[in-house]
Write an enzyme that holds these catalytic residues in place. Structure first.
Site, PDB file in Angstrom:
ATOM      1  N   THR A 169      -9.055 -17.299  11.157  1.00 15.46           N
ATOM      2  CA  THR A 169      -9.574 -17.632   9.817  1.00 15.46           C
ATOM      3  C   THR A 169      -9.107 -16.644   8.758  1.00 15.46           C
ATOM      4  O   THR A 169      -9.095 -16.960   7.578  1.00 15.46           O
ATOM      5  CB  THR A 169     -11.107 -17.606   9.841  1.00 15.46           C
ATOM      6  OG1 THR A 169     -11.539 -16.319  10.325  1.00 15.46           O
ATOM      7  CG2 THR A 169     -11.659 -18.713  10.732  1.00 15.46           C
ATOM      8  N   ASP A 170      -8.713 -15.422   9.191  1.00 13.11           N
ATOM      9  CA  ASP A 170      -8.411 -14.383   8.193  1.00 13.11           C
ATOM     10  C   ASP A 170      -7.255 -14.750   7.280  1.00 13.11           C
ATOM     11  O   ASP A 170      -7.266 -14.411   6.103  1.00 13.11           O
ATOM     12  CB  ASP A 170      -8.093 -13.044   8.891  1.00 13.11           C
ATOM     13  CG  ASP A 170      -9.348 -12.422   9.493  1.00 13.11           C
ATOM     14  OD1 ASP A 170      -9.237 -11.349  10.095  1.00 13.11           O
ATOM     15  OD2 ASP A 170     -10.412 -13.058   9.380  1.00 13.11           O
TER      16      ASP A 170
ATOM     17  N   SER B  96      -5.104 -13.616  13.501  1.00 15.32           N
ATOM     18  CA  SER B  96      -4.255 -14.018  12.369  1.00 15.32           C
ATOM     19  C   SER B  96      -4.076 -12.913  11.331  1.00 15.32           C
ATOM     20  O   SER B  96      -3.264 -13.040  10.417  1.00 15.32           O
ATOM     21  CB  SER B  96      -4.807 -15.272  11.698  1.00 15.32           C
ATOM     22  OG  SER B  96      -5.933 -14.972  10.907  1.00 15.32           O
TER      23      SER B  96
ATOM     24  N   THR C 199      -9.905 -16.298  16.457  1.00 14.28           N
ATOM     25  CA  THR C 199     -11.254 -16.196  17.034  1.00 14.28           C
ATOM     26  C   THR C 199     -11.606 -17.416  17.844  1.00 14.28           C
ATOM     27  O   THR C 199     -12.313 -17.334  18.847  1.00 14.28           O
ATOM     28  CB  THR C 199     -12.271 -15.988  15.891  1.00 14.28           C
ATOM     29  OG1 THR C 199     -11.972 -14.762  15.255  1.00 14.28           O
ATOM     30  CG2 THR C 199     -13.689 -15.988  16.397  1.00 14.28           C
TER      31      THR C 199
ATOM     32  N   GLU D 206      -2.125 -12.859 -24.817  1.00 11.87           N
ATOM     33  CA  GLU D 206      -2.174 -11.569 -25.530  1.00 11.87           C
ATOM     34  C   GLU D 206      -2.255 -11.766 -27.036  1.00 11.87           C
ATOM     35  O   GLU D 206      -1.732 -12.752 -27.587  1.00 11.87           O
ATOM     36  CB  GLU D 206      -0.889 -10.782 -25.216  1.00 11.87           C
ATOM     37  CG  GLU D 206      -0.755 -10.374 -23.751  1.00 11.87           C
ATOM     38  CD  GLU D 206      -1.848  -9.417 -23.320  1.00 11.87           C
ATOM     39  OE1 GLU D 206      -2.101  -9.323 -22.112  1.00 11.87           O
ATOM     40  OE2 GLU D 206      -2.472  -8.771 -24.210  1.00 11.87           O
TER      41      GLU D 206
ATOM     42  N   LYS E 184     -11.148 -18.295   2.270  1.00 11.34           N
ATOM     43  CA  LYS E 184     -12.241 -17.728   3.063  1.00 11.34           C
ATOM     44  C   LYS E 184     -13.150 -16.960   2.105  1.00 11.34           C
ATOM     45  O   LYS E 184     -12.689 -16.113   1.353  1.00 11.34           O
ATOM     46  CB  LYS E 184     -11.692 -16.816   4.160  1.00 11.34           C
ATOM     47  CG  LYS E 184     -12.763 -16.364   5.164  1.00 11.34           C
ATOM     48  CD  LYS E 184     -12.138 -15.637   6.351  1.00 11.34           C
ATOM     49  CE  LYS E 184     -13.207 -15.188   7.351  1.00 11.34           C
ATOM     50  NZ  LYS E 184     -12.620 -14.495   8.541  1.00 11.34           N
TER      51      LYS E 184
ATOM     52  N   TYR F 153     -14.422  -8.869  19.716  1.00 18.98           N
ATOM     53  CA  TYR F 153     -13.868  -9.703  20.798  1.00 18.98           C
ATOM     54  C   TYR F 153     -12.336  -9.602  20.751  1.00 18.98           C
ATOM     55  O   TYR F 153     -11.763  -9.094  19.790  1.00 18.98           O
ATOM     56  CB  TYR F 153     -14.275 -11.173  20.621  1.00 18.98           C
ATOM     57  CG  TYR F 153     -14.009 -11.646  19.222  1.00 18.98           C
ATOM     58  CD1 TYR F 153     -15.010 -11.595  18.247  1.00 18.98           C
ATOM     59  CD2 TYR F 153     -12.738 -12.061  18.828  1.00 18.98           C
ATOM     60  CE1 TYR F 153     -14.755 -11.968  16.951  1.00 18.98           C
ATOM     61  CE2 TYR F 153     -12.469 -12.421  17.535  1.00 18.98           C
ATOM     62  CZ  TYR F 153     -13.487 -12.369  16.590  1.00 18.98           C
ATOM     63  OH  TYR F 153     -13.230 -12.718  15.288  1.00 18.98           O
TER      64      TYR F 153
END
Ligand code: DAS
Length: 343
Positions: free
Chosen positions: A92-93, A59, A12, A295, A165, A26
């Site tokens: 950023t993803d 990304s 971006t 467990e 993120k 975009y």
């Protein structure tokens, strides 16, 4: 004045939209890295800048082959006497995954700082120029050396091991999981919150690990295939076998609570573990560690089933760390030691 290499990869921060009011819809990676640099007033007063653009993608399309290209560039920069640091502009993803992979495989030393943006370069009040300026200030700061890969975003500095993120749209999109930021940028000054973190100081298991050549053939995967599964009510345990048939050499499962699993899923993963697939129990809970042997029945515990507990490593990063452990030929015990380093 320090010399920095800026590596542009798209995202971006390099996005373009027809209208300045558009902050979604975009085209990511439309603006070349040289233009991004020219659009930041004062950047060339911070450091001497060199730039390269190995690829330019949103990304969400990042693959391990792209990671290997970046790792080659970062390793080369670390041994280049003409360079004092690296800045990477990135979407950023998947930034948290790329940052962690590069942190694991890059020798410690010169600063490597990643940044991006939540608004495209064409938007009113685009955040990219300020983030890029901040990232260069950090990379040029003496306090950044030896900290491993850092993420600079919205005047905050995060460690690769804990950054994630946390918001889909907001400018303040990143936070640190179970940790504080590493530093803050204010008034053109970098303020480090703490001395270099101990994990950054420890000898690295993968800093000199030979890395495969990047391959982009469809379905080829340059790094060992590791699947990531999210445990939920009625989750179908037969997916474990499907992942193995698809060539998974490791599986990370984000279990409930302390990485807990229903009996059928635990049994399927135990079978996979016995057949040589490394299994990491992580958690879908956003903070807190996954501890071993939670467990009630000893026969269901990690020790009995040969499972690995992720500790403080988040599921997305557990997958990356497990890929590196497999690449290094580690078994379950040595892999558990690697996870425990992030405690
Ligand atoms: N376009 C998405 C990406 O490349 C979002 C972003 O860059 O911020 O990750």
């Amino acid at each position: 004045m320090k010399t920095l290499l800026i590596i542009g990869t798209g995202g971006t921060i390099a996005g373009a939209a027809p209208a300045a009011t558009q902050t979604i819809g975009y085209r990511a990676g439309a603006v070349p890295v040289g233009e991004l640099i020219d659009n930041v007033p004062g950047l060339r007063d911070v450091a001497r800048i060199r730039a390269t653009q190995p690829f330019s993608i949103g990304s969400e399309h990042m693959r391990s082959a792209h990671w290997l290209i970046l790792a080659q560039l970062v390793r080369k920069a670390q041994s280049d006497p003409a360079l004092d640091g690296v800045v990477i502009t990135h979407g950023t993803d998947t930034m948290e995954e790329t940052a962690f992979f590069l942190d694991l495989v890059s020798p410690r030393g010169k600063p490597v700082v990643m940044t991006g943006a939540m608004r495209p370069a064409t938007a009113v009040s685009a955040d990219g120029p300020a983030n890029l300026l901040g990232a260069c200030r950090i990379a040029a700061d003496d306090g950044a050396a030896g900290r491993g890969v850092l993420v600079a975003f919205n005047d905050r500095v995060f460690a690769a091991a804990t950054v994630g993120k946390v918001h889909t749209l907001r400018l303040d999109a990143f936070a640190a999981r179970d940790a504080a930021t590493v530093g803050e940028v204010a008034d053109a000054t970098v303020r480090w919150r703490e001395p270099v973190q101990r994990t950054a100081l420890r000898p690295q298991a993968f800093g000199a690990l030979p890395l495969p050549e990047p391959v982009f053939e469809p379905q080829a995967e340059a790094l060992p295939r590791v699947a990531l599964m999210l445990q939920h009510v009625d989750c179908d345990e037969t997916i474990v076998q499907w992942h193995q048939k698809r060539g998974a050499r490791g599986i990370v499962i984000a279990g409930s609570g302390n990485g807990m699993l229903p009996d059928p899923m635990r049994a399927a993963l135990a079978r996979a573990s016995r057949s040589g697939c490394l299994i990491v129990r992580a958690s879908r809970v956003p903070s807190g560690p996954v501890v071993r042997n939670g467990e009630a029945e000893p026969a269901d515990r990690d020790d009995a089933l040969g499972l690995i507990a992720s500790g403080f490593v988040a599921p997305l990063k557990a997958r990356v760390l497990l890929q590196c452990c497999l690449l290094a030929g580690m078994g379950a015990a040595e892999t558990q030691q690697q996870f425990d380093r992030f405690g």
